[in-house]
Design a protein around this motif. Sequence first.
Motif, PDB file in Angstrom:
ATOM      1  N   SER A   9      42.901  36.658  33.683  1.00  0.00           N
ATOM      2  CA  SER A   9      42.186  36.562  34.955  1.00  0.00           C
ATOM      3  C   SER A   9      42.658  37.635  35.927  1.00  0.00           C
ATOM      4  N   LYS A  10      41.728  38.169  36.727  1.00  0.00           N
ATOM      5  CA  LYS A  10      42.066  39.108  37.796  1.00  0.00           C
ATOM      6  C   LYS A  10      42.373  38.381  39.101  1.00  0.00           C
ATOM      7  N   ILE A  11      42.242  37.055  39.088  1.00  0.00           N
ATOM      8  CA  ILE A  11      42.509  36.254  40.270  1.00  0.00           C
ATOM      9  C   ILE A  11      43.921  35.686  40.154  1.00  0.00           C
ATOM     10  N   SER A  12      44.731  35.918  41.152  1.00  0.00           N
ATOM     11  CA  SER A  12      46.119  35.450  41.120  1.00  0.00           C
ATOM     12  C   SER A  12      46.174  33.926  41.158  1.00  0.00           C
TER      13      SER A  12
END
Length: 201
Positions: free
Chosen positions: A2-5
């Motif tokens: 995922s690119k979302i933390s």
Amino acid sequence: MSKISPFPLMTHGVPAERDNDPLTETTTSREVLMDTGFVQLVKETVTLPGGEPARRYMLPHKGAAAMLALDGEGNLVFERQWRHPCKQAFWEIPAGKIDDDEAPLTAAKRELQEECGIVAKTWHELGTVRNAIGYSDERIVIFVAEDLTWGEQDLDPGEYLEVVRVPFNEALRMAHEGLITDCKTLVGLMWLERFLAKRGE
């Protein structure tokens, strides 16, 4: 991936300490492995937050006081000292250990006079730095000292150091360029910059 933390965003700084902290390690036993009179090596057995046992080794320390001695022309007092663990000399602000039952400010005044022969009329506490949290409980209380009177040094036997005055802006340049690497000195310069800015200097 995922690119979302997955980590929360903290938008307002808060103290790291918590009541009933879920990260607490509980000490179940303590053993002094070595005591030289100058330093102790202590082993503690702890219980981790998940219930597992672990060992922790540490160097207890009574703490120290450090001083940013600022003269009337905007110069800071610096010391050049040999630090044998690193096998080299360092630029540092004056500092020294706090004696038993001694207040940090009392230690600061004593050390500044002994190491540099300076008595300061005006003192401000800037903050406390923890410089070795992975293996020691040492704290260094940092002060700015002003309205300086110059006298004679009273160094301890076997204590060798050189004292110079450095313009504050030059000290900042030295810090940014890596000529100053001592932790208490770097933090002290940062705090002093903020202190002077608030005062309009």
